[in-house]
Scaffold this motif. Structure first.
Motif, short mmCIF file in Angstrom:
data_model
loop_
_atom_site.label_atom_id
_atom_site.label_comp_id
_atom_site.label_asym_id
_atom_site.label_seq_id
_atom_site.Cartn_x
_atom_site.Cartn_y
_atom_site.Cartn_z
N VAL A 7 8.80 60.08 52.88
CA VAL A 7 9.63 60.43 51.75
C VAL A 7 9.12 59.59 50.59
CG1 VAL A 7 11.97 60.51 50.82
CG2 VAL A 7 11.57 60.93 53.26
N ASP A 8 8.41 60.25 49.68
CA ASP A 8 7.66 59.50 48.67
C ASP A 8 7.56 60.34 47.41
OD1 ASP A 8 5.78 58.07 47.20
OD2 ASP A 8 4.30 58.01 48.80
N THR A 9 8.01 59.82 46.32
CA THR A 9 7.94 60.55 45.05
C THR A 9 6.51 60.67 44.53
OG1 THR A 9 8.40 58.55 43.79
CG2 THR A 9 10.28 59.92 44.36
N ALA A 10 5.61 59.81 44.98
CA ALA A 10 4.22 59.83 44.51
C ALA A 10 3.40 60.93 45.19
CB ALA A 10 3.55 58.47 44.76
N HIS A 11 3.85 61.40 46.33
CA HIS A 11 3.15 62.46 47.07
C HIS A 11 4.14 63.58 47.37
CE1 HIS A 11 0.85 58.76 47.90
NE2 HIS A 11 -0.17 59.57 47.70
N PRO A 12 4.40 64.42 46.39
CA PRO A 12 5.43 65.45 46.58
C PRO A 12 5.06 66.46 47.66
CG PRO A 12 4.22 65.81 44.54
CD PRO A 12 3.73 64.51 45.10
N VAL A 13 6.07 66.85 48.39
CA VAL A 13 5.94 67.89 49.41
C VAL A 13 7.09 68.86 49.22
CG1 VAL A 13 4.78 66.37 51.08
CG2 VAL A 13 7.28 66.56 51.11
N GLY A 14 7.00 70.02 49.86
CA GLY A 14 8.11 70.95 49.88
C GLY A 14 9.07 70.48 50.97
N THR A 15 10.26 70.12 50.58
CA THR A 15 11.25 69.62 51.53
C THR A 15 12.32 70.67 51.75
OG1 THR A 15 10.88 67.34 50.83
CG2 THR A 15 12.92 67.79 52.00
N LEU A 16 12.47 71.09 52.99
CA LEU A 16 13.51 72.04 53.37
C LEU A 16 14.66 71.26 53.99
CD1 LEU A 16 14.63 74.91 54.06
CD2 LEU A 16 13.51 74.60 56.29
N ARG A 100 17.71 75.37 51.73
CA ARG A 100 17.38 75.07 50.34
C ARG A 100 16.11 74.23 50.31
NH1 ARG A 100 21.18 77.95 50.17
NH2 ARG A 100 22.99 77.94 48.84
N LEU A 101 15.27 74.49 49.31
CA LEU A 101 14.09 73.66 49.09
C LEU A 101 14.44 72.58 48.08
CD1 LEU A 101 11.15 76.21 48.90
CD2 LEU A 101 11.54 74.46 50.63
N PHE A 102 13.91 71.38 48.32
CA PHE A 102 14.18 70.24 47.46
C PHE A 102 12.88 69.53 47.12
CE2 PHE A 102 18.03 70.98 49.81
CZ PHE A 102 19.05 70.69 48.92
#
Length: 111
Positions: A7-16, A100-102
């Motif tokens: 969980v890292d703001t520097a390496h965004p991923v699609g979070t379901l 939901r995607l976050f």
């Protein structure tokens, strides 16, 4: 091989984050189905990173926290007929499904 959820703001991923409402007597059945679907199909989809299933202590909810390399990878998985079969089975067990995607905006860890 253990994979750590990042969980890292520097390496965004699609979070379901998917919230399933379920009868307490079917909670384990839903988690078993979701875990099997992940092992058999979802983890082999392009862009899949990880999936975690959380059972509420009252038995009425299952939370799926999953990460995809991008939201586009997640959407492509939804279009895959093989993956859809599993998702359709889950909706027959749950009384309500709210995917939901976050994006991660802030992450905090122990000092």
């Amino acid at each position: 091989m253990a994979v750590t959820v990042q969980v890292d703001t520097a390496h965004p991923v699609g979070t379901l984050i998917n919230v399933f409402t379920v009868s307490p007597d079917r909670q384990d059945e839903l988690i078993t189905l979701l875990a099997r679907a992940t092992d058999e199909t979802l983890r082999r989809q392009p862009g899949f990173i990880c999936a975690n299933f959380h059972a509420s202590l009252d038995g009425e909810r299952v939370i799926n926290y999953a990460q995809w390399e991008t939201s586009e990878h997640y959407r492509a998985m939804l279009a895959n007929p093989e993956a859809r079969v599993h998702m359709d089975q889950a909706t027959k067990i749950a009384t309500d499904v709210q995917p939901r995607l976050f994006e991660v905006r802030s992450a905090h860890y122990r000092a």
